[in-house]
Scaffold this motif. Structure first.
Motif, mmCIF file in Angstrom:
data_model
loop_
_atom_site.group_PDB
_atom_site.id
_atom_site.type_symbol
_atom_site.label_atom_id
_atom_site.label_comp_id
_atom_site.label_asym_id
_atom_site.label_seq_id
_atom_site.Cartn_x
_atom_site.Cartn_y
_atom_site.Cartn_z
ATOM 1 N N VAL A 146 1.366 -1.266 0.329
ATOM 2 C CA VAL A 146 0.156 0.090 0.156
ATOM 3 C C VAL A 146 0.360 1.723 0.324
ATOM 4 O O VAL A 146 2.271 0.761 0.663
ATOM 5 C CB VAL A 146 -1.214 0.141 1.163
ATOM 6 C CG1 VAL A 146 -0.469 -0.284 2.430
ATOM 7 C CG2 VAL A 146 -1.682 1.293 1.580
ATOM 8 N N ASP A 147 0.593 2.158 -0.324
ATOM 9 C CA ASP A 147 0.848 3.353 -0.648
ATOM 10 C C ASP A 147 -0.070 4.875 -0.863
ATOM 11 O O ASP A 147 -0.943 5.157 -1.349
ATOM 12 C CB ASP A 147 2.124 3.560 -2.114
ATOM 13 C CG ASP A 147 3.464 4.490 -1.449
ATOM 14 O OD1 ASP A 147 3.710 4.835 -0.016
ATOM 15 O OD2 ASP A 147 3.292 5.879 -2.621
ATOM 16 N N ILE A 148 0.268 5.652 -0.014
ATOM 17 C CA ILE A 148 -0.158 6.432 -0.240
ATOM 18 C C ILE A 148 0.401 8.130 -0.371
ATOM 19 O O ILE A 148 1.620 7.633 0.087
ATOM 20 C CB ILE A 148 -1.200 7.230 1.618
ATOM 21 C CG1 ILE A 148 -2.070 7.961 1.384
ATOM 22 C CG2 ILE A 148 -0.051 7.436 3.000
ATOM 23 C CD1 ILE A 148 -3.340 8.272 2.418
ATOM 24 N N GLU A 149 0.240 9.379 -1.504
ATOM 25 C CA GLU A 149 1.024 10.269 -2.101
ATOM 26 C C GLU A 149 0.064 11.153 -1.469
ATOM 27 O O GLU A 149 -0.635 11.608 -2.121
ATOM 28 C CB GLU A 149 1.389 9.594 -3.035
ATOM 29 C CG GLU A 149 2.252 8.569 -2.640
ATOM 30 C CD GLU A 149 4.628 8.782 -2.196
ATOM 31 O OE1 GLU A 149 4.108 10.174 -1.819
ATOM 32 O OE2 GLU A 149 5.111 7.772 -2.122
ATOM 33 N N PHE A 150 0.715 12.644 -1.259
ATOM 34 C CA PHE A 150 0.285 13.867 -1.752
ATOM 35 C C PHE A 150 1.010 14.762 -2.949
ATOM 36 O O PHE A 150 2.385 14.654 -3.082
ATOM 37 C CB PHE A 150 -0.469 14.361 -0.678
ATOM 38 C CG PHE A 150 -0.986 13.746 -0.195
ATOM 39 C CD1 PHE A 150 -2.296 14.313 0.345
ATOM 40 C CD2 PHE A 150 -0.865 12.227 1.081
ATOM 41 C CE1 PHE A 150 -3.509 13.616 0.989
ATOM 42 C CE2 PHE A 150 -1.542 12.143 1.404
ATOM 43 C CZ PHE A 150 -3.021 12.699 1.559
ATOM 44 N N LEU A 188 1.269 10.863 -9.535
ATOM 45 C CA LEU A 188 1.021 10.927 -8.631
ATOM 46 C C LEU A 188 1.380 9.656 -8.144
ATOM 47 O O LEU A 188 0.863 8.293 -7.758
ATOM 48 C CB LEU A 188 0.417 11.942 -7.701
ATOM 49 C CG LEU A 188 0.396 11.610 -6.635
ATOM 50 C CD1 LEU A 188 1.603 12.012 -5.881
ATOM 51 C CD2 LEU A 188 -0.599 12.714 -5.777
ATOM 52 N N ARG A 189 -0.299 9.480 -9.817
ATOM 53 C CA ARG A 189 -1.097 8.420 -9.860
ATOM 54 C C ARG A 189 -0.009 7.148 -10.055
ATOM 55 O O ARG A 189 0.203 5.456 -9.954
ATOM 56 C CB ARG A 189 -1.229 8.230 -10.652
ATOM 57 C CG ARG A 189 -3.016 8.297 -10.410
ATOM 58 C CD ARG A 189 -4.468 8.206 -10.984
ATOM 59 N NE ARG A 189 -4.877 8.873 -10.044
ATOM 60 C CZ ARG A 189 -6.395 8.051 -9.241
ATOM 61 N NH1 ARG A 189 -6.458 7.201 -9.509
ATOM 62 N NH2 ARG A 189 -7.709 8.458 -9.161
ATOM 63 N N LEU A 238 -3.455 -3.697 -8.756
ATOM 64 C CA LEU A 238 -3.439 -2.963 -8.860
ATOM 65 C C LEU A 238 -4.717 -1.857 -8.494
ATOM 66 O O LEU A 238 -5.651 -2.020 -9.722
ATOM 67 C CB LEU A 238 -2.880 -1.735 -9.729
ATOM 68 C CG LEU A 238 -1.724 -0.039 -9.244
ATOM 69 C CD1 LEU A 238 -1.712 -0.579 -7.031
ATOM 70 C CD2 LEU A 238 -1.421 0.407 -9.850
ATOM 71 N N TRP A 239 -4.614 -1.935 -7.441
ATOM 72 C CA TRP A 239 -6.085 -0.756 -7.063
ATOM 73 C C TRP A 239 -5.910 0.542 -6.822
ATOM 74 O O TRP A 239 -4.608 1.183 -6.061
ATOM 75 C CB TRP A 239 -7.082 -0.947 -6.268
ATOM 76 C CG TRP A 239 -7.652 -2.605 -6.992
ATOM 77 C CD1 TRP A 239 -8.772 -2.338 -6.692
ATOM 78 C CD2 TRP A 239 -7.534 -3.964 -6.716
ATOM 79 N NE1 TRP A 239 -9.772 -3.900 -7.431
ATOM 80 C CE2 TRP A 239 -8.727 -4.309 -6.779
ATOM 81 C CE3 TRP A 239 -5.928 -4.358 -5.689
ATOM 82 C CZ2 TRP A 239 -8.137 -6.324 -6.858
ATOM 83 C CZ3 TRP A 239 -5.866 -5.523 -5.396
ATOM 84 C CH2 TRP A 239 -6.590 -6.515 -5.760
ATOM 85 N N GLN A 240 -6.551 1.912 -7.136
ATOM 86 C CA GLN A 240 -6.155 3.101 -6.819
ATOM 87 C C GLN A 240 -7.137 3.933 -6.566
ATOM 88 O O GLN A 240 -8.351 3.612 -7.339
ATOM 89 C CB GLN A 240 -4.983 4.419 -7.430
ATOM 90 C CG GLN A 240 -3.791 3.266 -8.344
ATOM 91 C CD GLN A 240 -2.626 4.426 -8.172
ATOM 92 O OE1 GLN A 240 -3.054 4.497 -9.576
ATOM 93 N NE2 GLN A 240 -1.686 4.910 -8.399
ATOM 94 N N GLY A 245 -9.141 15.585 -1.083
ATOM 95 C CA GLY A 245 -8.718 16.191 -2.243
ATOM 96 C C GLY A 245 -7.628 14.960 -3.601
ATOM 97 O O GLY A 245 -8.117 14.845 -3.978
ATOM 98 N N ASP A 246 -6.393 15.898 -3.882
ATOM 99 C CA ASP A 246 -5.308 15.395 -4.274
ATOM 100 C C ASP A 246 -4.603 14.525 -3.964
ATOM 101 O O ASP A 246 -3.537 14.366 -5.002
ATOM 102 C CB ASP A 246 -4.661 16.696 -5.049
ATOM 103 C CG ASP A 246 -5.619 17.340 -5.894
ATOM 104 O OD1 ASP A 246 -6.777 17.060 -6.199
ATOM 105 O OD2 ASP A 246 -5.368 18.827 -6.059
ATOM 106 N N GLY A 247 -4.495 14.003 -2.925
ATOM 107 C CA GLY A 247 -3.924 12.505 -2.744
ATOM 108 C C GLY A 247 -4.034 11.060 -2.991
ATOM 109 O O GLY A 247 -5.435 11.210 -4.084
ATOM 110 N N VAL A 248 -3.471 10.274 -2.991
ATOM 111 C CA VAL A 248 -3.431 9.408 -3.856
ATOM 112 C C VAL A 248 -2.991 8.031 -2.999
ATOM 113 O O VAL A 248 -2.670 8.163 -2.714
ATOM 114 C CB VAL A 248 -2.597 8.859 -6.134
ATOM 115 C CG1 VAL A 248 -3.146 7.571 -5.944
ATOM 116 C CG2 VAL A 248 -3.125 10.227 -5.788
#
Length: 256
Positions: A146-150, A188-189, A238-240, A245-248
């Motif tokens: 899992v990864d979360i990014e902004f 970002l994606r 992979l799911w996204q 807001g604009d985070g992924v």
């Protein structure tokens, strides 16, 4: 420490499943919601020696707080799965230094899991029990990532340049075809997806991110894509989703 005290230390959203997909449960939390639980974990000595050693190696106070918040939350969720106390959850480490949970005190198989945090936001995925270590089917992290990014304040031109270092040629072509206003989210994606896949494979970016090929033009929130891995005979789903807001948020699972 009583279960009531733990519940009081953890707000409802951090206890609830945010999304469920293909047998995987995703949780989201903000650091502010985990601070009380982290203090409880420290006061009640939840962490095992390896976690304490990892915490001691982190020089930044902010990063230490992030680590403690993430591991307190992880232990609370795993303890709920294993019907035990958070300090009874035992972690072990693969040859690639990836942590995974051992069976619970009564021998219950532990769920596979993976954890990510960025800019005060945390994401955790729980999946079906992983194959035991030492067996042919064993995968570090249970084959989950899992990864979360902004987004950062970086120009489209700079992002396209940065992408040269980790994107496949077809991904670069996609980025260059986009208007500047769409580059940040697409970049970002791509980064988030590759990071989640690398974590699921258990090798990080020792496996070149350019060989993790995503269908960048077909990103749809909650939709699954099968990731192409150049030079590796494995399949990864992979799911996204777009978050906060604009985070992924990206979740990957090794299929075979």
């Amino acid at each position: 420490m009583s279960g009531d005290a733990e519940l009081q230390a953890l707000p409802g959203p951090a206890r609830q499943v945010w999304r469920e997909v293909d047998g995987l449960r995703l949780y989201l939390a903000q650091q502010a919601d985990l601070q009380a639980l982290a203090a409880l974990a420290q006061d009640s000595d939840w962490l095992q020696e390896e976690e304490k050693a990892a915490l001691a190696r982190i020089k930044s106070a902010a990063r230490r707080t992030e680590y403690l918040c993430g591991h307190a939350w992880l232990r609370w969720l795993l303890a709920r799965e294993l019907a035990c106390q958070p300090e009874q959850v035992r972690l072990a480490f693969s040859a690639q230094h990836k942590p995974y949970a051992l069976p619970g005190p009564a021998g219950q198989a532990a769920p596979a899991w993976n954890l990510s945090h960025a800019h005060g936001h945390f994401a955790l995925v729980l999946g079906p029990p992983a194959a035991p270590a030492g067996t042919a089917a064993f995968k570090p992290c249970g084959g989950l990532g899992v990864d979360i990014e902004f987004p950062q304040q970086v120009s489209a031109a700079e992002l396209r340049q940065l992408a040269q270092g980790f994107c496949h040629a077809q991904e670069l072509a996609h980025l260059h075809a986009l208007p500047d206003s769409a580059v940040s989210q697409a970049f970002l994606r791509l980064w988030c997806g590759k990071e989640a896949v690398a974590k699921a494979l258990g090798c990080g970016f020792l496996f070149s991110p350019k060989r993790i090929v995503l269908q960048a033009e077909s990103f749809v929130d909650g939709a699954v894509q099968t990731v192409q891995l150049e030079g590796m005979q494995r399949q990864v789903a992979l799911w996204q989703w777009r978050v906060e807001g604009d985070g992924v948020l990206g979740v990957a699972r090794v299929l075979g």
